[in-house]
Design a protein around this motif. Structure first.
Motif, PDB file in Angstrom:
ATOM      1  N   ASN A 175       0.829  -1.207   0.000  1.00 28.00           N
ATOM      2  CA  ASN A 175       0.000   0.000   0.000  1.00 28.00           C
ATOM      3  C   ASN A 175       0.866   1.261   0.000  1.00 28.00           C
ATOM      4  O   ASN A 175       0.583   2.232  -0.708  1.00 28.00           O
ATOM      5  N   LEU A 191       3.943   1.537  -1.099  1.00 26.40           N
ATOM      6  CA  LEU A 191       4.585   1.657  -2.408  1.00 26.40           C
ATOM      7  C   LEU A 191       3.637   2.278  -3.418  1.00 26.40           C
ATOM      8  O   LEU A 191       4.038   3.099  -4.257  1.00 26.40           O
ATOM      9  N   GLU A 192       2.366   1.892  -3.345  1.00 25.15           N
ATOM     10  CA  GLU A 192       1.363   2.479  -4.252  1.00 25.15           C
ATOM     11  C   GLU A 192       1.164   3.949  -3.944  1.00 25.15           C
ATOM     12  O   GLU A 192       1.112   4.793  -4.859  1.00 25.15           O
ATOM     13  N   GLU A 193       1.060   4.284  -2.650  1.00 23.15           N
ATOM     14  CA  GLU A 193       0.829   5.676  -2.260  1.00 23.15           C
ATOM     15  C   GLU A 193       1.981   6.579  -2.694  1.00 23.15           C
ATOM     16  O   GLU A 193       1.778   7.729  -3.102  1.00 23.15           O
ATOM     17  N   LEU A 194       3.204   6.061  -2.613  1.00 20.93           N
ATOM     18  CA  LEU A 194       4.378   6.850  -2.976  1.00 20.93           C
ATOM     19  C   LEU A 194       4.716   6.744  -4.455  1.00 20.93           C
ATOM     20  O   LEU A 194       5.737   7.287  -4.898  1.00 20.93           O
ATOM     21  N   GLN A 195       3.870   6.020  -5.197  1.00 19.00           N
ATOM     22  CA  GLN A 195       4.063   5.828  -6.634  1.00 19.00           C
ATOM     23  C   GLN A 195       5.421   5.185  -6.944  1.00 19.00           C
ATOM     24  O   GLN A 195       6.113   5.559  -7.896  1.00 19.00           O
ATOM     25  N   LEU A 196       5.782   4.209  -6.111  1.00 17.29           N
ATOM     26  CA  LEU A 196       7.040   3.491  -6.282  1.00 17.29           C
ATOM     27  C   LEU A 196       6.836   2.052  -6.731  1.00 17.29           C
ATOM     28  O   LEU A 196       7.815   1.341  -6.963  1.00 17.29           O
ATOM     29  N   ALA A 197       5.583   1.614  -6.854  1.00 20.47           N
ATOM     30  CA  ALA A 197       5.307   0.207  -7.148  1.00 20.47           C
ATOM     31  C   ALA A 197       5.958  -0.247  -8.452  1.00 20.47           C
ATOM     32  O   ALA A 197       6.502  -1.350  -8.539  1.00 20.47           O
ATOM     33  N   ASN A 198       5.903   0.613  -9.476  1.00 22.35           N
ATOM     34  CA  ASN A 198       6.441   0.210 -10.774  1.00 22.35           C
ATOM     35  C   ASN A 198       7.967   0.212 -10.819  1.00 22.35           C
ATOM     36  O   ASN A 198       8.558  -0.275 -11.783  1.00 22.35           O
ATOM     37  N   ASN A 199       8.585   0.762  -9.779  1.00 18.41           N
ATOM     38  CA  ASN A 199      10.047   0.821  -9.729  1.00 18.41           C
ATOM     39  C   ASN A 199      10.623  -0.060  -8.629  1.00 18.41           C
ATOM     40  O   ASN A 199      11.797   0.077  -8.280  1.00 18.41           O
ATOM     41  N   THR A 200       9.796  -0.948  -8.097  1.00 20.82           N
ATOM     42  CA  THR A 200      10.225  -1.752  -6.943  1.00 20.82           C
ATOM     43  C   THR A 200       9.972  -3.234  -7.184  1.00 20.82           C
ATOM     44  O   THR A 200       8.851  -3.636  -7.518  1.00 20.82           O
TER      45      THR A 200
END
Length: 272
Positions: free
Chosen positions: A12, A14-23
């Motif tokens: 959650n 990672l999604e909030e920080l907009q890092l999901a696609n880079n992690t």
């Protein structure tokens, strides 16, 4: 407070920080369920390893075959299933490669980069052999020959489950690796996991014409592996186990620690 599991909370954030696609997220376990686990009241809390024999503390499949779930949107194909031998040792070289770092050259690195498998650039793991230890004793060897569906596993010794007929060492609450607690096998106990994942029917010279050839190949691999193992400093030496205050985490709730936390971190329990 939240009832969501920690893994879900991490995703959650990672999604909030907009890092999901880079992690790259890798969820796994270091061993199977501890089948002998009991509470102080004697209540059995051990988990289940499904069809697999054994559990935490031994090298039957129930102790070492664990799930591995990976997530990297836009990089890893959704729904991809990889059926190849891997190890948690692979995390280090995988992360190092992704970070553009060079692996140490002064030691043998047993792990392998997972990305060729995860990106479908290779159908085969670089681990032709895997070596399973019980403490510091080499317990078993796993061999997945190239261009073969067979997965051979040879045990040099196996734990003595107690009581007789149990699926674990319930009298000692964990299986030990030496002396009267194990049975040694000469020749090694051999299984073909592709046909017998439950490890119930050992392969014999009469059931497998290549029995001795297979064991010889695995024995040679084990001997080569042992020659690459080097002694390391005692991680439980007095110097390493002594409390080091300067390494202690500092947080606002720890009033006895001689440190101060930054005000903006007090609510997060951060370190100074």
């Amino acid at each position: 407070m939240t009832d969501e599991p920690e893994s879900r909370q991490i995703l959650n954030v990672l999604e909030e920080l907009q890092l999901a696609n880079n992690t790259l997220v890798y969820f796994s376990s270091d061993q199977g369920a501890h089948v002998e686990e009991v509470t102080a009241r004697g209540e059995m809390h051990g988990g289940s390893n499904g069809i697999y024999k054994g559990g935490k503390g031994n090298n039957w499949e129930g102790g070492i075959r664990v799930p591995g779930l990976l997530r990297w949107p836009g990089v890893l194909e959704a729904g991809l299933e990889v059926d190849a031998p891997t190890s948690n040792m692979d995390v280090f070289p995988t992360v190092a490669t992704l970070a553009g770092a060079e692996l140490p050259q002064d030691r043998v690195i047993d792990g392998r980069d997972l990305m060729p498998l995860l990106r479908s650039r290779s159908r085969h793991s670089e681990h032709e052999f895997l070596f399973h230890y019980c403490n510091f004793y080499l317990n078993a060897v796993r061999w997945h020959p190239r261009n073969s569906s067979s997965i051979w596993k040879a045990f040099f010794f196996t734990p003595n489950f107690t009581p007789e007929g149990a699926n674990g060492c319930f009298l000692t609450h964990v299986c030990f690796c030496y002396g009267r607690f194990v049975t040694r096998h000469e020749p090694p106990l051999l299984f073909d996991l592709s046909k017998d994942p439950r490890e119930t029917s050992p392969v014999t010279p009469s059931s497998e014409p290549r029995f001795w050839e297979i064991l010889d190949t695995m024995q040679q691999a084990a001997e080569h592996h042992v020659r690459t193992v080097q002694a390391v400093p005692d991680q439980l030496s007095l110097q390493n186990v002594l409390w080091k205050p300067w390494l202690q985490m500092c947080c606002a709730s720890s009033s006895r620690l001689s440190c101060r936390c930054r005000p903006e971190e007090q609510d997060l329990g951060g370190s100074a």
